[in-house]
Motif scaffolding. Structure first.
Motif, mmCIF file in Angstrom:
data_model
loop_
_atom_site.group_PDB
_atom_site.id
_atom_site.type_symbol
_atom_site.label_atom_id
_atom_site.label_comp_id
_atom_site.label_asym_id
_atom_site.label_seq_id
_atom_site.Cartn_x
_atom_site.Cartn_y
_atom_site.Cartn_z
ATOM 1 N N ALA A 121 0.830 -1.208 0.000
ATOM 2 C CA ALA A 121 0.000 0.000 0.000
ATOM 3 C C ALA A 121 0.865 1.260 0.000
ATOM 4 N N ASN A 122 1.920 1.256 0.804
ATOM 5 C CA ASN A 122 2.822 2.404 0.896
ATOM 6 C C ASN A 122 3.487 2.675 -0.443
ATOM 7 N N LEU A 123 4.040 1.633 -1.059
ATOM 8 C CA LEU A 123 4.724 1.804 -2.342
ATOM 9 C C LEU A 123 3.751 2.224 -3.439
ATOM 10 N N SER A 124 2.553 1.664 -3.412
ATOM 11 C CA SER A 124 1.551 2.036 -4.414
ATOM 12 C C SER A 124 1.196 3.513 -4.306
ATOM 13 N N ALA A 125 0.936 3.978 -3.070
ATOM 14 C CA ALA A 125 0.616 5.396 -2.866
ATOM 15 C C ALA A 125 1.789 6.285 -3.244
ATOM 16 N N SER A 126 2.999 5.852 -2.910
ATOM 17 C CA SER A 126 4.197 6.636 -3.214
ATOM 18 C C SER A 126 4.403 6.771 -4.718
ATOM 19 N N LEU A 127 4.236 5.682 -5.436
ATOM 20 C CA LEU A 127 4.407 5.716 -6.893
ATOM 21 C C LEU A 127 3.333 6.566 -7.557
ATOM 22 N N TYR A 128 2.116 6.482 -7.043
ATOM 23 C CA TYR A 128 1.031 7.287 -7.605
ATOM 24 C C TYR A 128 1.319 8.779 -7.429
ATOM 25 N N ILE A 129 1.732 9.169 -6.233
ATOM 26 C CA ILE A 129 2.033 10.583 -5.974
ATOM 27 C C ILE A 129 3.241 11.040 -6.782
ATOM 28 N N ALA A 130 4.271 10.205 -6.836
ATOM 29 C CA ALA A 130 5.469 10.557 -7.597
ATOM 30 C C ALA A 130 5.152 10.727 -9.080
ATOM 31 N N SER A 131 4.237 9.914 -9.609
ATOM 32 C CA SER A 131 3.867 10.027 -11.018
ATOM 33 C C SER A 131 3.182 11.347 -11.326
ATOM 34 N N LYS A 132 2.537 11.938 -10.310
ATOM 35 C CA LYS A 132 1.835 13.210 -10.498
ATOM 36 C C LYS A 132 2.729 14.417 -10.263
ATOM 37 N N TYR A 133 3.654 14.301 -9.292
ATOM 38 C CA TYR A 133 4.400 15.480 -8.858
ATOM 39 C C TYR A 133 5.907 15.403 -9.109
ATOM 40 N N GLY A 134 6.399 14.245 -9.483
ATOM 41 C CA GLY A 134 7.820 14.155 -9.797
ATOM 42 C C GLY A 134 8.442 12.885 -9.255
ATOM 43 N N TRP A 135 9.134 12.147 -10.130
ATOM 44 C CA TRP A 135 9.734 10.874 -9.723
ATOM 45 C C TRP A 135 10.874 11.070 -8.741
ATOM 46 N N LYS A 136 11.409 12.278 -8.673
ATOM 47 C CA LYS A 136 12.512 12.518 -7.742
ATOM 48 C C LYS A 136 12.088 12.335 -6.279
ATOM 49 N N TYR A 137 10.770 12.393 -6.021
ATOM 50 C CA TYR A 137 10.283 12.235 -4.648
ATOM 51 C C TYR A 137 10.090 10.770 -4.249
ATOM 52 N N THR A 138 10.232 9.856 -5.202
ATOM 53 C CA THR A 138 9.949 8.442 -4.956
ATOM 54 C C THR A 138 10.732 7.847 -3.777
ATOM 55 N N PRO A 139 12.045 8.072 -3.661
ATOM 56 C CA PRO A 139 12.783 7.417 -2.566
ATOM 57 C C PRO A 139 12.326 7.841 -1.175
ATOM 58 N N LEU A 140 11.903 9.102 -1.020
ATOM 59 C CA LEU A 140 11.564 9.600 0.312
ATOM 60 C C LEU A 140 10.103 9.376 0.700
ATOM 61 N N LEU A 141 9.227 9.237 -0.263
ATOM 62 C CA LEU A 141 7.806 9.124 0.056
ATOM 63 C C LEU A 141 7.474 7.938 0.963
ATOM 64 N N PRO A 142 7.949 6.726 0.678
ATOM 65 C CA PRO A 142 7.640 5.615 1.597
ATOM 66 C C PRO A 142 8.164 5.862 3.007
ATOM 67 N N PHE A 143 9.328 6.500 3.096
ATOM 68 C CA PHE A 143 9.915 6.807 4.404
ATOM 69 C C PHE A 143 9.037 7.785 5.175
ATOM 70 N N VAL A 144 8.565 8.831 4.503
ATOM 71 C CA VAL A 144 7.733 9.840 5.159
ATOM 72 C C VAL A 144 6.384 9.244 5.571
ATOM 73 N N PHE A 145 5.767 8.465 4.690
ATOM 74 C CA PHE A 145 4.513 7.806 5.052
ATOM 75 C C PHE A 145 4.696 6.938 6.303
ATOM 76 N N SER A 146 5.804 6.228 6.360
ATOM 77 C CA SER A 146 6.069 5.360 7.510
ATOM 78 C C SER A 146 6.211 6.168 8.784
ATOM 79 N N ILE A 147 6.882 7.303 8.717
ATOM 80 C CA ILE A 147 7.008 8.162 9.900
ATOM 81 C C ILE A 147 5.633 8.628 10.371
ATOM 82 N N LEU A 148 4.808 9.106 9.434
ATOM 83 C CA LEU A 148 3.482 9.601 9.795
ATOM 84 C C LEU A 148 2.662 8.523 10.505
#
Length: 363
Positions: free
Chosen positions: A301-328
């Motif tokens: 679920a985390n990776l799916s949400a991260s890839l979806y957001i990165a596809s909309k706003y920029g692939w450069k955010y892909t590595p950090l998105l799962p980490f940030v979701f996990s912190i939240l």
């Protein structure tokens, strides 16, 4: 023309507004946040600004004093908050404020030039008891930009519509807030027990008293999110921790989604224990795969949400998105569980520390 008539013509026609700003150690943001309050398109004779400093140890007081001295045309009152936390700061300002309408502005937030006017118009048009806008999050570095993206999605932040909705709608809670004075006269001030989540608790009381809360896309601001993993973890851990006291005081407001993060964290702990036992003791090896179900589902679920957001706003955010979701999710869940442990014997204690309205200004 008589002097009496001239005096009547000079009276402001707009409702008098008290803008309240509870701050502490906001030196990095105050020039912009307070500066945005000073350029409102609202009648300046109908605004007072009350800044409540929570005993800042940075340069905040010096910045506030400089801005106040440089803008003598504005009513700027600086107050001290010796308890240092947000709810006591808000209450200090509320007791001093003279406004017919109270508008909260946080130190991390830059409001639009028409923010005050839009709040007043929304209150008058809809007869709402609290209005606010979408929390438009922004970051100051790459980590902060990822946090802004993550906290603007339902997967990252849950059901709080003010994080991502662009529609005018009635909601359970909203960002910051703008209230008619009568609201505080009716239900009291903010609960001073709650270091965090005091706005949720207040809005529970408001709705319980028949009040209505409006989210309006016309009320615009930008909120600067935490810019480091440590600061973000601490923030959401506290949200989870103090949510327990809010639910204890308002048990009827509980919903299943509020228990998802702590249930997830608890399942992770159980998965780790099962893995250890199944590794050490061969009879348990048959359940080893089962211990991976919850972690793998969350990872998917985390990776799916991260890839979806990165596809909309920029692939450069892909590595950090799962980490940030996990912190939240994990920090909030751990805070919630810690609150359950800390306040385990207070489920019958619904008493809050919400003072009644008592304005200290002679009217």
């Amino acid at each position: 023309m008589s002097e009496l008539l001239l005096a009547d013509m000079k009276k402001p026609t707009s409702p008098f507004v008290s803008v309240i700003m509870p701050v502490r150690n906001e030196a990095s943001y105050l020039s912009e946040s307070l500066g945005a309050v000073l350029i409102q398109d609202y009648d300046p004779d109908s605004i007072e600004i009350l800044i409540v400093d929570g005993m800042s140890v940075d340069n905040s007081r010096a910045i506030i004093s400089h801005i106040a001295r440089s803008n003598p045309q504005y009513r700027i009152l600086v107050l001290e908050n010796p308890d240092e936390i947000v709810p006591t700061g808000i209450n200090i300002a509320l007791r001093q404020g003279k406004g017919d309408i109270i508008i909260r502005v946080d130190g991390h937030t830059i409001i639009a030039p028409d923010y005050v006017r839009q709040c007043v118009e929304a209150l008058e048009r809809t007869k709402a008891d609290n209005v606010g806008g979408k929390m438009n999050a922004k970051g100051t570095n790459i980590f902060g930009k990822v946090v802004a993206l993550a906290t603007s999605t339902p997967f990252g932040i849950g059901g709080g519509h003010f994080h991502y909705s662009d529609e005018e709608e009635w909601v359970d809670t909203t960002y910051m807030g703008a209230w008619p004075r009568r609201v505080f006269e009716k239900i009291g001030l903010f609960d001073e027990e709650l270091v965090r989540d005091q706005d949720d608790e207040f809005n529970y009381r408001l709705r319980g008293a028949g009040g209505k809360i409006l989210l309006s896309p016309k009320i615009k601001s930008e909120y600067t999110v935490r810019s480091s993993p440590k600061a973000l973890w601490r923030q959401y851990y506290q949200y989870g921790y103090w949510k327990i006291r809010v639910l204890q005081k308002h048990p009827r407001q509980m919903s299943l989604r509020q228990f998802v993060p702590p249930a997830f964290v608890l399942s992770l702990f159980i998965s780790v224990l099962i893995t250890l036992f199944s590794t050490l003791y061969s009879p348990f090896s048959i359940i080893h795969p089962l211990s991976l179900v919850i972690p793998l589902l969350y990872l998917f679920a985390n990776l799916s949400a991260s890839l979806y957001i990165a596809s909309k706003y920029g692939w450069k955010y892909t590595p950090l998105l799962p980490f940030v979701f996990s912190i939240l999710h994990i920090s909030y869940g751990m805070g919630f569980l810690a609150g359950l442990f800390k306040f385990w014997n207070r489920w019958g204690d619904k008493i809050g520390k919400a003072p009644v309205w008592q304005n200290e200004i002679n009217e």
